[in-house]
Design a protein around this motif. Sequence first.
Motif, PDB file in Angstrom:
ATOM      1  N   HIS A 232     102.430   7.536  48.016  1.00  0.00           N
ATOM      2  CA  HIS A 232     102.321   9.000  48.122  1.00  0.00           C
ATOM      3  C   HIS A 232     103.091   9.513  49.344  1.00  0.00           C
ATOM      4  CE1 HIS A 232     100.513  12.992  48.171  1.00  0.00           C
ATOM      5  NE2 HIS A 232     100.308  12.801  49.460  1.00  0.00           N
ATOM      6  N   VAL A 233     102.839   8.876  50.483  1.00  0.00           N
ATOM      7  CA  VAL A 233     103.484   9.338  51.717  1.00  0.00           C
ATOM      8  C   VAL A 233     105.005   9.116  51.651  1.00  0.00           C
ATOM      9  CG1 VAL A 233     103.374   7.372  53.338  1.00  0.00           C
ATOM     10  CG2 VAL A 233     102.782   9.613  54.132  1.00  0.00           C
TER      11      VAL A 233
ATOM     12  N   LEU B 115      95.459  12.946  45.335  1.00  0.00           N
ATOM     13  CA  LEU B 115      95.718  11.584  45.812  1.00  0.00           C
ATOM     14  C   LEU B 115      94.532  10.672  45.511  1.00  0.00           C
ATOM     15  CD1 LEU B 115      97.449   9.503  47.306  1.00  0.00           C
ATOM     16  CD2 LEU B 115      96.651  10.427  49.462  1.00  0.00           C
TER      17      LEU B 115
ATOM     18  N   ILE C 295      95.862  18.568  47.638  1.00  0.00           N
ATOM     19  CA  ILE C 295      96.605  17.328  47.340  1.00  0.00           C
ATOM     20  C   ILE C 295      95.748  16.095  47.666  1.00  0.00           C
ATOM     21  CG2 ILE C 295      98.821  16.127  47.598  1.00  0.00           C
ATOM     22  CD1 ILE C 295     100.050  18.732  48.520  1.00  0.00           C
ATOM     23  N   GLN C 296      94.815  16.251  48.616  1.00  0.00           N
ATOM     24  CA  GLN C 296      93.895  15.141  48.924  1.00  0.00           C
ATOM     25  C   GLN C 296      93.141  14.709  47.666  1.00  0.00           C
ATOM     26  OE1 GLN C 296      91.257  16.538  52.014  1.00  0.00           O
ATOM     27  NE2 GLN C 296      92.779  16.257  53.615  1.00  0.00           N
TER      28      GLN C 296
ATOM     29  N   ALA D 163      92.381   8.813  51.614  1.00  0.00           N
ATOM     30  CA  ALA D 163      93.311   9.839  51.122  1.00  0.00           C
ATOM     31  C   ALA D 163      93.510  10.936  52.164  1.00  0.00           C
ATOM     32  CB  ALA D 163      92.789  10.436  49.821  1.00  0.00           C
TER      33      ALA D 163
ATOM     34  N   ILE E 139     102.450  17.547  59.530  1.00  0.00           N
ATOM     35  CA  ILE E 139     101.067  17.080  59.461  1.00  0.00           C
ATOM     36  C   ILE E 139     100.323  17.590  60.693  1.00  0.00           C
ATOM     37  CG2 ILE E 139      99.587  15.024  59.547  1.00  0.00           C
ATOM     38  CD1 ILE E 139     101.809  13.591  57.909  1.00  0.00           C
TER      39      ILE E 139
ATOM     40  N   ASP F 108      96.746  18.414  53.188  1.00  0.00           N
ATOM     41  CA  ASP F 108      96.414  19.510  52.268  1.00  0.00           C
ATOM     42  C   ASP F 108      95.179  19.152  51.424  1.00  0.00           C
ATOM     43  OD1 ASP F 108      96.328  21.205  49.994  1.00  0.00           O
ATOM     44  OD2 ASP F 108      98.454  21.673  50.246  1.00  0.00           O
TER      45      ASP F 108
ATOM     46  N   GLN G  85     106.348  11.986  49.693  1.00  0.00           N
ATOM     47  CA  GLN G  85     106.366  13.185  50.545  1.00  0.00           C
ATOM     48  C   GLN G  85     107.581  13.166  51.462  1.00  0.00           C
ATOM     49  OE1 GLN G  85     104.031  14.862  48.734  1.00  0.00           O
ATOM     50  NE2 GLN G  85     103.487  15.861  50.632  1.00  0.00           N
TER      51      GLN G  85
ATOM     52  N   ALA H 111      98.422   5.142  48.583  1.00  0.00           N
ATOM     53  CA  ALA H 111      98.598   6.133  49.659  1.00  0.00           C
ATOM     54  C   ALA H 111      99.990   6.005  50.283  1.00  0.00           C
ATOM     55  CB  ALA H 111      97.523   5.942  50.714  1.00  0.00           C
TER      56      ALA H 111
ATOM     57  N   PHE I  25      95.938  10.360  54.903  1.00  0.00           N
ATOM     58  CA  PHE I  25      97.344  10.317  54.488  1.00  0.00           C
ATOM     59  C   PHE I  25      97.860  11.663  53.998  1.00  0.00           C
ATOM     60  CE2 PHE I  25      96.747   5.830  54.737  1.00  0.00           C
ATOM     61  CZ  PHE I  25      98.001   5.319  54.960  1.00  0.00           C
ATOM     62  N   GLU I  26      96.957  12.620  53.787  1.00  0.00           N
ATOM     63  CA  GLU I  26      97.377  13.924  53.259  1.00  0.00           C
ATOM     64  C   GLU I  26      96.517  15.023  53.886  1.00  0.00           C
ATOM     65  OE1 GLU I  26      99.945  15.059  51.080  1.00  0.00           O
ATOM     66  OE2 GLU I  26      99.026  16.839  51.944  1.00  0.00           O
TER      67      GLU I  26
END
Lengths: 200, 170
Positions: free
Chosen positions: B76-77, B40, B36-37, B27, B93, B33, B80, B73, B30-31
Motif C-alpha cells: 500500500h505504502v 487498507l 483509506i485506513q 493499518a 503524513i 487518512d 502511495q 501495508a 501506515f495510512e
Amino acid sequence: MSQQQGSWNNLLQSWNENDAEIDKKVLSEKTLIDQINKQNRKNKREAILCGIVSIALISYIISEMYSGLPSIADTILYSVFLVLGLSTGLYTLALARSSIVASTDSSKSHINVLLEQSKNNLKALLFSRIVCAIVFLIALFLLGMIVYVALNKTLEFQHYLVGGIALGCCLLFVGISIWFKKEKIQLEQQLEFLTKLEHT
Amino acid sequence: MRLSMSEYQQDFESIIVKYRLSLFKVAATFEADPVIQQDLLQEIFLAIWQALASFKEQSSLHTFIYRVAYNQALTHVTKQSRKQNYDELTENIECQHSDIESNVSATKSVEYLIRKIGLLPVIERQLVVLSLEGISYNDMAEISGLSVTNVGVQLNRAKTKLKKLLERKS
C-alpha cells in the motif's frame, strides 16, 4: 535506561488499554466479512468477463483472417484489434494473478520482490511504448493512404470507415503514450522509494 | 489436511474477530487518512483470506498473519509513493497527522500514539507496533526478515526516536 523503560511501559499500557477508543473507529466484524466476500466475488467476475472479451476478440479476428485473403488495410486493422485482444488477455492474466498472490514472505523479502517487480514493470513499460509507437505509425500510414486516395479519386463509404478507424487509433495511441509517460514517472518514484526502504 | 470451504470460512471469521483491532492499528500506522485506513484494513484481511490456503503451520498463526498484514501495508505504502516522492510522502503524513493532533488533548490517547508511530521510518514503525503487541524478538525477526540482533538495535533506535517525537508535542 530505567527512565526509558518506564516511559515504554506507559506506552504499552495506553496501547493495550484503550481498545474501546479504537473499536468505535473500525468497521464491525460483520461488515468486514460481508465486504471481503463481496470483493472476492467482484474479482472473480472481473477476471471471467475480461477472459471472455479477450477470447471473443481474438477468435473473431482469427476467423476473419482465415475466411478469405484480406487486403492490406484489413490486415492492418486486424493487427490493431489483435493487439487490443492480446492486451485484454494479458490484463486478465495479471488480474487473476494479483487476486491469487498474497505475499507470505518476510517484510525484507517482500520489499525485494516489490523492487524487482517495479524494475520489471519499468522494462515492460519501455517495451509497450515501443509497440505503441509502431502501432501509431501503422495507423498513421493507413490514414496517409486514405488521404492519398482522397486526393486522387472520390472516396467511398469504406474509405471513410477505414479512415475514421485509423484516425481513432492514432488519437487512442497518442493518449496511451501520454498515459505511459505519466506511468513511467510514477514508477521511477516508486523505485526510488523502494530503494530507500531497502537500504534502511 | 485440507480444510473444507465452510471450515476455511469459519477459521477466517475467527481471525477477523481476534485480529480486527490489532490489524487496524497496523493499518493506521501506515495510512493517515481515516477512510483509506478502513480500505487498507479490508485489503489486509483479503490478503489473509487468500494466503490462508498456503499456511503450513511451520510458523505460528499470528506470525503468519502479521507477515501477510505487513506485506500488504508495504504494498500500500509503495503504491502511495507513486503519487508523491519520498520526501513529499513523509511531509504529507506529518502534515495530516499534525492537523488531527491539534484536536487531541490526551497525550496518552492510543490514536495519538499511532500517529506518532506513523512518523517513524517503515521498518522501525513495524518493529515498534510488533513490540507493543507483545511479539517476541524471534517472531519479529521472522516477520521482518532482520536478524534478532538487528531487531534489537533497530527497536532501541525506534524507541528513542518515538520518545523524542512524543516529547516534541506533549
